[in-house]
Motif scaffolding. Structure first.
Motif, PDB file in Angstrom:
ATOM      1  N   PHE A  28       0.821  -1.217   0.000  1.00 17.98           N
ATOM      2  CA  PHE A  28       0.000   0.000   0.000  1.00 17.98           C
ATOM      3  C   PHE A  28       0.857   1.270   0.000  1.00 17.98           C
ATOM      4  CE2 PHE A  28      -2.996  -3.193   1.172  1.00 17.98           C
ATOM      5  CZ  PHE A  28      -4.222  -2.727   0.720  1.00 17.98           C
ATOM      6  N   GLY A  29       2.078   1.165  -0.511  1.00 17.95           N
ATOM      7  CA  GLY A  29       2.997   2.292  -0.508  1.00 17.95           C
ATOM      8  C   GLY A  29       2.538   3.499  -1.304  1.00 17.95           C
ATOM      9  N   PHE A  30       1.746   3.297  -2.357  1.00 19.58           N
ATOM     10  CA  PHE A  30       1.241   4.408  -3.172  1.00 19.58           C
ATOM     11  C   PHE A  30      -0.205   4.766  -2.837  1.00 19.58           C
ATOM     12  CE2 PHE A  30       4.459   3.037  -6.486  1.00 19.58           C
ATOM     13  CZ  PHE A  30       5.256   4.159  -6.356  1.00 19.58           C
ATOM     14  N   SER A  31      -0.810   4.093  -1.873  1.00 24.17           N
ATOM     15  CA  SER A  31      -2.221   4.354  -1.569  1.00 24.17           C
ATOM     16  C   SER A  31      -2.396   5.769  -1.024  1.00 24.17           C
ATOM     17  CB  SER A  31      -2.760   3.329  -0.576  1.00 24.17           C
ATOM     18  OG  SER A  31      -2.122   3.461   0.666  1.00 24.17           O
ATOM     19  N   ARG A  32      -3.597   6.285  -1.206  1.00 17.37           N
ATOM     20  CA  ARG A  32      -3.884   7.642  -0.720  1.00 17.37           C
ATOM     21  C   ARG A  32      -5.388   7.816  -0.573  1.00 17.37           C
ATOM     22  NH1 ARG A  32      -4.308  12.428  -4.876  1.00 17.37           N
ATOM     23  NH2 ARG A  32      -5.612  12.982  -3.160  1.00 17.37           N
ATOM     24  N   THR A  33      -5.729   8.836   0.193  1.00 15.49           N
ATOM     25  CA  THR A  33      -7.127   9.189   0.347  1.00 15.49           C
ATOM     26  C   THR A  33      -7.610   9.870  -0.933  1.00 15.49           C
ATOM     27  OG1 THR A  33      -8.753  10.337   1.697  1.00 15.49           O
ATOM     28  CG2 THR A  33      -6.629  11.420   1.451  1.00 15.49           C
ATOM     29  N   CYS A  34      -8.876   9.744  -1.192  1.00 10.54           N
ATOM     30  CA  CYS A  34      -9.450  10.331  -2.411  1.00 10.54           C
ATOM     31  C   CYS A  34     -10.352  11.517  -2.095  1.00 10.54           C
ATOM     32  CB  CYS A  34     -10.235   9.265  -3.164  1.00 10.54           C
ATOM     33  SG  CYS A  34      -9.208   7.895  -3.700  1.00 10.54           S
ATOM     34  N   GLN A  64     -14.615  16.953  -0.246  1.00  8.11           N
ATOM     35  CA  GLN A  64     -14.673  16.931  -1.714  1.00  8.11           C
ATOM     36  C   GLN A  64     -13.704  15.880  -2.270  1.00  8.11           C
ATOM     37  OE1 GLN A  64     -16.564  19.014  -3.816  1.00  8.11           O
ATOM     38  NE2 GLN A  64     -17.604  19.692  -1.976  1.00  8.11           N
ATOM     39  N   ARG A  65     -14.108  15.283  -3.404  1.00  6.77           N
ATOM     40  CA  ARG A  65     -13.230  14.321  -4.085  1.00  6.77           C
ATOM     41  C   ARG A  65     -11.973  15.041  -4.560  1.00  6.77           C
ATOM     42  NH1 ARG A  65     -13.843   9.432  -5.992  1.00  6.77           N
ATOM     43  NH2 ARG A  65     -16.095   9.507  -5.907  1.00  6.77           N
ATOM     44  N   VAL A  66     -10.838  14.389  -4.395  1.00  9.30           N
ATOM     45  CA  VAL A  66      -9.563  14.935  -4.825  1.00  9.30           C
ATOM     46  C   VAL A  66      -9.012  14.028  -5.922  1.00  9.30           C
ATOM     47  CG1 VAL A  66      -7.206  15.486  -4.124  1.00  9.30           C
ATOM     48  CG2 VAL A  66      -9.088  15.858  -2.536  1.00  9.30           C
ATOM     49  N   LEU A  67      -8.662  14.616  -7.045  1.00 10.22           N
ATOM     50  CA  LEU A  67      -8.072  13.849  -8.131  1.00 10.22           C
ATOM     51  C   LEU A  67      -6.573  13.697  -7.898  1.00 10.22           C
ATOM     52  CD1 LEU A  67      -9.901  15.446 -11.198  1.00 10.22           C
ATOM     53  CD2 LEU A  67     -10.504  13.354  -9.946  1.00 10.22           C
ATOM     54  N   SER A  68      -6.015  12.622  -8.407  1.00 15.56           N
ATOM     55  CA  SER A  68      -4.570  12.398  -8.327  1.00 15.56           C
ATOM     56  C   SER A  68      -3.911  13.016  -9.548  1.00 15.56           C
ATOM     57  CB  SER A  68      -4.253  10.905  -8.293  1.00 15.56           C
ATOM     58  OG  SER A  68      -4.603  10.349  -7.058  1.00 15.56           O
ATOM     59  N   LYS A  69      -2.703  13.464  -9.353  1.00 15.49           N
ATOM     60  CA  LYS A  69      -1.927  14.013 -10.461  1.00 15.49           C
ATOM     61  C   LYS A  69      -0.606  13.276 -10.602  1.00 15.49           C
ATOM     62  CE  LYS A  69      -4.003  18.486  -9.730  1.00 15.49           C
ATOM     63  NZ  LYS A  69      -3.885  19.723  -9.016  1.00 15.49           N
ATOM     64  N   THR A  70      -0.346  12.366  -9.692  1.00 12.24           N
ATOM     65  CA  THR A  70       0.929  11.660  -9.643  1.00 12.24           C
ATOM     66  C   THR A  70       0.878  10.403 -10.498  1.00 12.24           C
ATOM     67  OG1 THR A  70       1.139  12.373  -7.356  1.00 12.24           O
ATOM     68  CG2 THR A  70       2.617  10.631  -8.079  1.00 12.24           C
TER      69      THR A  70
END
Length: 186
Positions: free
Chosen positions: A67-73, A80-86
C-alpha cells in the motif's frame, strides 16, 4: 500481518500458466472485495498488479499487499473528491488517464488495473504491450480497445467483465461495486 507463503499471482501463473476460470474466480473475487472495501473507506491503492496480490500457502486465498502508493481520495476538511496528479504504479497496469498525464480519479484507475490483473490471471499475458516500452504506443493500444483473448475457452461472461474493466472511457468503466455484481460471479 498475515503470512503470504504462497507467493503472488505472478508466481502462480509462471508455474501453472493461465488459470482456469473456476480457480481464478474465487481468487479474483477476494481481491475485488478488498479493493471495494478500501474504496468505500475513501482510499485508492494506486499500484494494483499481479505481484501485489499475495497468496496463502495452498494458493486458494488472495490478498492485496503493498500500500505504498495508496492515498485518500477526499479532502479531509471539505469532503470533496480529490483527483490524483501523480504517475505511480507499473505502466503495464496503468489506466489510459494516467498515461495521458491528466488528473484522474484513482479509484476508477484501480478498476482498470484490476482488469489487467484478471486478464493476466486467465490469459497468462498482458492485454496491451508497448513496443520498446514506448508509453505512447501502450496508450494507443489501450484507447483502441482491441483486446485479444488467446484462450477460446474463456466464457462470454469473463470476456465481458474484462472489457468493462478495461474501458478507456472513465465514465463507462465499471466501479468495484459493479464488478462484484457482474454475472461472471453468479
Amino acid at each position: 500481518m498475515d503470512l503470504a507463503d504462497g507467493g503472488d499471482i505472478l508466481d502462480l501463473i509462471k508455474k501453472d500458466g493461465a488459470i482456469p476460470e473456476p480457480r481464478a474466480k474465487p481468487l479474483y473475487k477476494g481481491v475485488s472485495e478488498a479493493i471495494k472495501y478500501i474504496h468505500t473507506k475513501g482510499f485508492a491503492h494506486r499500484d494494483i498488479k499481479s505481484e501485489n496480490i499475495l497468496l496463502n500457502k495452498d494458493r486458494t486465498v488472495a490478498k492485496i499487499g503493498d500500500f505504498g502508493f495508496s492515498r485518500t481520495c477526499f479532502d479531509n476538511t471539505t469532503g470533496q473528491r480529490v483527483l490524483s496528479k501523480t504517475y505511480c504504479g507499473s505502466a503495464a497496469y496503468a489506466a489510459p488517464e494516467i498515461l495521458k498525464v491528466e488528473p484522474y480519479n484513482p479509484m476508477i484507475s484501480d478498476v482498470w488495473s484490476m482488469g489487467v490483473v484478471l486478464y493476466v490471471l486467465v490469459n497468462n499475458r498482458l492485454p496491451f504491450v508497448a513496443v520498446n516500452d514506448n508509453l505512447k504506443d501502450l496508450l494507443k493500444h489501450q484507447l483502441e480497445k482491441n483486446i485479444n483473448f488467446d484462450r477460446k475457452s474463456l466464457t462470454p461472461e469473463c470476456k465481458e467483465l474484462i472489457q468493462k474493466l478495461l474501458e478507456p472511457n472513465v465514465k463507462q468503466r465499471y466501479t468495484m461495486v459493479q464488478v462484484l455484481e457482474h454475472r461472471w460471479f453468479k
